[in-house]
Every structure is written in C-alpha cells, then in structure tokens.
Motif scaffolding. Structure first.
Motif, PDB file in Angstrom:
ATOM      1  N   ALA A  51      30.709  74.089  75.958  1.00  0.00           N
ATOM      2  CA  ALA A  51      31.362  72.934  76.247  1.00  0.00           C
ATOM      3  C   ALA A  51      30.636  71.817  75.451  1.00  0.00           C
ATOM      4  O   ALA A  51      29.378  71.967  75.431  1.00  0.00           O
ATOM      5  N   ASN A  52      31.184  70.671  75.447  1.00  0.00           N
ATOM      6  CA  ASN A  52      30.609  69.577  74.593  1.00  0.00           C
ATOM      7  C   ASN A  52      29.979  69.593  73.306  1.00  0.00           C
ATOM      8  O   ASN A  52      29.220  68.896  72.633  1.00  0.00           O
ATOM      9  N   VAL A  53      30.072  70.954  72.403  1.00  0.00           N
ATOM     10  CA  VAL A  53      29.588  71.200  71.253  1.00  0.00           C
ATOM     11  C   VAL A  53      31.000  71.421  70.423  1.00  0.00           C
ATOM     12  O   VAL A  53      31.815  71.696  70.590  1.00  0.00           O
ATOM     13  N   SER A  54      30.757  70.552  69.207  1.00  0.00           N
ATOM     14  CA  SER A  54      31.815  70.433  68.350  1.00  0.00           C
ATOM     15  C   SER A  54      31.483  71.035  66.869  1.00  0.00           C
ATOM     16  O   SER A  54      30.237  70.899  66.340  1.00  0.00           O
ATOM     17  N   VAL A  55      32.202  71.959  66.337  1.00  0.00           N
ATOM     18  CA  VAL A  55      31.766  72.589  64.890  1.00  0.00           C
ATOM     19  C   VAL A  55      33.145  72.100  64.027  1.00  0.00           C
ATOM     20  O   VAL A  55      34.180  72.316  64.245  1.00  0.00           O
ATOM     21  N   PHE A  56      32.738  71.524  62.887  1.00  0.00           N
ATOM     22  CA  PHE A  56      33.736  71.082  61.897  1.00  0.00           C
ATOM     23  C   PHE A  56      33.592  71.888  60.442  1.00  0.00           C
ATOM     24  O   PHE A  56      32.403  72.237  60.306  1.00  0.00           O
ATOM     25  N   VAL A  57      34.449  72.712  60.100  1.00  0.00           N
ATOM     26  CA  VAL A  57      34.089  73.365  58.742  1.00  0.00           C
ATOM     27  C   VAL A  57      35.171  72.753  57.726  1.00  0.00           C
ATOM     28  O   VAL A  57      36.455  72.791  57.943  1.00  0.00           O
ATOM     29  N   LYS A  58      34.593  72.403  56.685  1.00  0.00           N
ATOM     30  CA  LYS A  58      35.329  71.928  55.649  1.00  0.00           C
ATOM     31  C   LYS A  58      36.236  72.833  54.705  1.00  0.00           C
ATOM     32  O   LYS A  58      37.134  72.189  54.384  1.00  0.00           O
ATOM     33  N   GLY A  59      36.162  74.049  54.872  1.00  0.00           N
ATOM     34  CA  GLY A  59      36.773  75.112  54.044  1.00  0.00           C
ATOM     35  C   GLY A  59      37.287  76.037  55.166  1.00  0.00           C
ATOM     36  O   GLY A  59      37.957  75.524  55.926  1.00  0.00           O
ATOM     37  N   ASP A  60      37.413  77.275  54.984  1.00  0.00           N
ATOM     38  CA  ASP A  60      38.118  78.452  55.745  1.00  0.00           C
ATOM     39  C   ASP A  60      37.065  79.018  56.898  1.00  0.00           C
ATOM     40  O   ASP A  60      35.942  79.049  56.557  1.00  0.00           O
ATOM     41  N   VAL A  61      37.696  79.586  57.735  1.00  0.00           N
ATOM     42  CA  VAL A  61      37.099  80.382  58.972  1.00  0.00           C
ATOM     43  C   VAL A  61      37.518  81.843  58.769  1.00  0.00           C
ATOM     44  O   VAL A  61      38.937  81.844  58.838  1.00  0.00           O
ATOM     45  N   THR A  62      36.650  82.852  58.818  1.00  0.00           N
ATOM     46  CA  THR A  62      37.295  84.330  58.625  1.00  0.00           C
ATOM     47  C   THR A  62      36.337  84.879  60.032  1.00  0.00           C
ATOM     48  O   THR A  62      35.198  84.703  60.220  1.00  0.00           O
ATOM     49  N   VAL A  63      37.200  85.497  60.818  1.00  0.00           N
ATOM     50  CA  VAL A  63      36.589  86.384  61.935  1.00  0.00           C
ATOM     51  C   VAL A  63      37.029  87.776  61.819  1.00  0.00           C
ATOM     52  O   VAL A  63      38.264  87.908  61.650  1.00  0.00           O
ATOM     53  N   GLU A  73      35.843  75.881  77.491  1.00  0.00           N
ATOM     54  CA  GLU A  73      36.201  74.577  77.891  1.00  0.00           C
ATOM     55  C   GLU A  73      35.599  73.402  77.441  1.00  0.00           C
ATOM     56  O   GLU A  73      34.265  73.389  77.712  1.00  0.00           O
ATOM     57  N   ASN A  74      36.181  72.329  76.699  1.00  0.00           N
ATOM     58  CA  ASN A  74      35.534  71.127  76.363  1.00  0.00           C
ATOM     59  C   ASN A  74      34.625  71.479  75.107  1.00  0.00           C
ATOM     60  O   ASN A  74      33.728  70.430  74.562  1.00  0.00           O
ATOM     61  N   GLY A  75      34.744  72.490  74.415  1.00  0.00           N
ATOM     62  CA  GLY A  75      34.183  72.846  73.281  1.00  0.00           C
ATOM     63  C   GLY A  75      35.263  72.707  72.256  1.00  0.00           C
ATOM     64  O   GLY A  75      36.222  72.860  72.426  1.00  0.00           O
ATOM     65  N   SER A  76      34.865  72.457  70.685  1.00  0.00           N
ATOM     66  CA  SER A  76      35.797  72.325  69.715  1.00  0.00           C
ATOM     67  C   SER A  76      35.590  72.929  68.586  1.00  0.00           C
ATOM     68  O   SER A  76      34.174  73.038  68.129  1.00  0.00           O
ATOM     69  N   LEU A  77      36.455  73.534  67.771  1.00  0.00           N
ATOM     70  CA  LEU A  77      36.163  73.944  66.208  1.00  0.00           C
ATOM     71  C   LEU A  77      37.564  73.307  65.635  1.00  0.00           C
ATOM     72  O   LEU A  77      38.787  73.572  65.901  1.00  0.00           O
ATOM     73  N   HIS A  78      37.145  72.756  64.522  1.00  0.00           N
ATOM     74  CA  HIS A  78      38.097  71.923  63.701  1.00  0.00           C
ATOM     75  C   HIS A  78      37.911  72.591  62.252  1.00  0.00           C
ATOM     76  O   HIS A  78      36.986  72.477  61.645  1.00  0.00           O
ATOM     77  N   VAL A  79      38.955  73.322  61.744  1.00  0.00           N
ATOM     78  CA  VAL A  79      38.897  73.894  60.531  1.00  0.00           C
ATOM     79  C   VAL A  79      39.816  72.933  59.771  1.00  0.00           C
ATOM     80  O   VAL A  79      41.094  73.052  59.747  1.00  0.00           O
ATOM     81  N   LYS A  80      39.390  72.676  58.543  1.00  0.00           N
ATOM     82  CA  LYS A  80      39.973  71.854  57.409  1.00  0.00           C
ATOM     83  C   LYS A  80      41.095  72.473  56.798  1.00  0.00           C
ATOM     84  O   LYS A  80      42.137  72.085  56.334  1.00  0.00           O
ATOM     85  N   LYS A  81      40.871  73.844  56.441  1.00  0.00           N
ATOM     86  CA  LYS A  81      41.860  74.691  55.569  1.00  0.00           C
ATOM     87  C   LYS A  81      42.400  75.731  56.539  1.00  0.00           C
ATOM     88  O   LYS A  81      43.135  75.563  57.308  1.00  0.00           O
ATOM     89  N   ASP A  82      42.013  77.022  56.242  1.00  0.00           N
ATOM     90  CA  ASP A  82      42.853  78.195  56.815  1.00  0.00           C
ATOM     91  C   ASP A  82      41.783  78.972  57.892  1.00  0.00           C
ATOM     92  O   ASP A  82      40.636  78.893  57.573  1.00  0.00           O
ATOM     93  N   PHE A  83      42.464  79.618  58.845  1.00  0.00           N
ATOM     94  CA  PHE A  83      41.944  80.342  59.824  1.00  0.00           C
ATOM     95  C   PHE A  83      42.541  81.846  59.783  1.00  0.00           C
ATOM     96  O   PHE A  83      43.580  81.640  59.761  1.00  0.00           O
ATOM     97  N   ASP A  84      41.743  82.809  59.502  1.00  0.00           N
ATOM     98  CA  ASP A  84      41.947  84.058  59.399  1.00  0.00           C
ATOM     99  C   ASP A  84      41.385  85.058  60.216  1.00  0.00           C
ATOM    100  O   ASP A  84      39.942  85.240  60.034  1.00  0.00           O
ATOM    101  N   ALA A  85      41.823  85.653  61.097  1.00  0.00           N
ATOM    102  CA  ALA A  85      41.126  86.725  62.064  1.00  0.00           C
ATOM    103  C   ALA A  85      41.986  87.968  61.585  1.00  0.00           C
ATOM    104  O   ALA A  85      43.035  88.130  61.676  1.00  0.00           O
ATOM    105  N   LYS A  86      41.139  88.893  61.085  1.00  0.00           N
ATOM    106  CA  LYS A  86      41.310  90.170  60.402  1.00  0.00           C
ATOM    107  C   LYS A  86      40.631  91.458  60.930  1.00  0.00           C
ATOM    108  O   LYS A  86      39.445  91.240  60.900  1.00  0.00           O
ATOM    109  N   PRO A  87      41.325  92.591  60.882  1.00  0.00           N
ATOM    110  CA  PRO A  87      40.535  94.083  61.218  1.00  0.00           C
ATOM    111  C   PRO A  87      39.615  94.157  60.081  1.00  0.00           C
ATOM    112  O   PRO A  87      39.838  93.646  58.826  1.00  0.00           O
TER     113      PRO A  87
END
Length: 203
Positions: A51-63, A73-87
């Motif tokens: 909560a109350n922590v913000s993360v900004f990513v200028k490029g891609d995020v991969t999980v 709740e009340n935390g945030s992630l802002h991804v400027k480009k693509d978000f990919d969750a893959k096995p």
C-alpha cells in the motif's frame, strides 16, 4: 589535454552502476518499500508492491516461471510498454523432461499497462487494471470490486468470468465468457465468442 579525456571516463564509471540498477531483476522474495522507477523489470520470485508504494517502469515488465507479482490495495505499478507473464521450464535437458512453472499475478491495487498485456499466468484482479490490449491464456479471475479497461482488443483463450466492471474496445473469446449478476461488460466494438457467452448481469 589529458584531463579532458579522464573526466568523461570518470563520469562514465560513476554513472554506469546507477543506470544499470534501473534494469531490475527480482530473483529473491522482495517487498518494495519506497517509490521506484526502473527502465525494465524482470520478476522470477515473489515481488510485493505494498500500500502507498508506486513503481514506474519505462520499458517492459516480465513475470516468469516461479515469479509472483502482488500489488496490494493502494499500491500501484505503471508499465510504459508491455507486460508479459509467461511460464518457464526448469530442469530437464535442452528443454526436454523439465517441469513447467506458471507465474502468479494478483492485482488488488492499480496496474496500468500502456501497450500490450499478455498473460499465461494465474491472474487475479480485485482492483483496477488498464491496458492498451490484453491477451489472457490461463486462469483469469475478476473480483466483484474489480474495474478493467482495455483500450483495444481483449482476447481470451481461457474462461473469463466478469464479476466487476469490464470495458473493452472489442472482445474475442475462444472459451466460455460469463458476466455474473451485478457485473457489467461494455464492448465498444465487436464481441465474438467461439464458446458459450452467459450474461446474468449487464452487457
């Protein structure tokens, strides 16, 4: 004359660790404690944005693989480009005989993906999710209080159950699509379903 050559080299040595630190890899369980900006973000362990922590990513995020992203709740992630969750397949020889691990994503706060969100994860949204386009392939759950907005196309190759508010430019679903009681699905363009579409709420 020699000083002119030394100063740029010293500046490069001082700045290089700072710049490379912005391309972050989370390979051990981590809780983000302060607001942070990264150039890119790769997650292969549990990463919690509280909560109350913000993360900004200028490029891609991969999980990937055993990666787990939890936005509280009340935390945030802002991804400027693509978000990919893959096995990821771990073990085996040359990709044969290994074990396939699927990541987990849980959004209780805010996730903004400006370009494309692609997911083969177990993906649960109980908060707010905004994406340019969205392609979900596995275990997608939307809670009662969730709000999802997709500017472009939402493609689902897994069961999609709408319990909250979902808006999309268009929806194409190859598996059952269910809009439950008190839920709302708003499609600005075309709705295509190659399986059952069940509407108990508002379409």
């Amino acid at each position: 004359m020699k000083t002119r050559h030394i100063i740029p080299i010293l500046l490069a040595l001082v700045l290089a660790p700072t710049l490379s630190a912005w391309a972050e890899t989370i390979s051990t369980n981590t809780t983000q404690t302060v607001n942070q900006t990264f150039n890119s973000l790769s997650i292969t362990a549990k990463y919690i944005i509280p909560a109350n922590v913000s993360v900004f990513v200028k490029g891609d995020v991969t999980v990937s693989g055993n990666g787990e992203l939890i936005i509280e709740e009340n935390g945030s992630l802002h991804v400027k480009k693509d978000f990919d969750a893959k096995p990821a397949t771990i073990g085996g020889l040359w990709g044969i005989g290994g074990t396939k691990y699927y990541p987990t994503v849980e959004v209780n706060g805010i996730l903004i993906v400006e370009d494309e969100l692609t997911s083969e994860a177990t993906f649960t949204v109980n908060g707010d999710l905004t994406a340019g386009s969205m392609d979900v392939e596995r275990n997608f759950t939307m809670g009662n209080d969730a709000s999802i907005s997709v500017d472009g196309k939402l493609t689902g190759n897994t069961n999609i159950t709408v319990n909250g508010q979902l808006q999309a430019g268009s929806v194409e679903c190859d598996s059952p699509l269910t809009v439950n009681n008190n839920a709302t699905l708003t499609v600005r363009g075309k709705l295509t379903g190659n399986d059952d579409i069940t509407v108990n709420g508002h379409l």
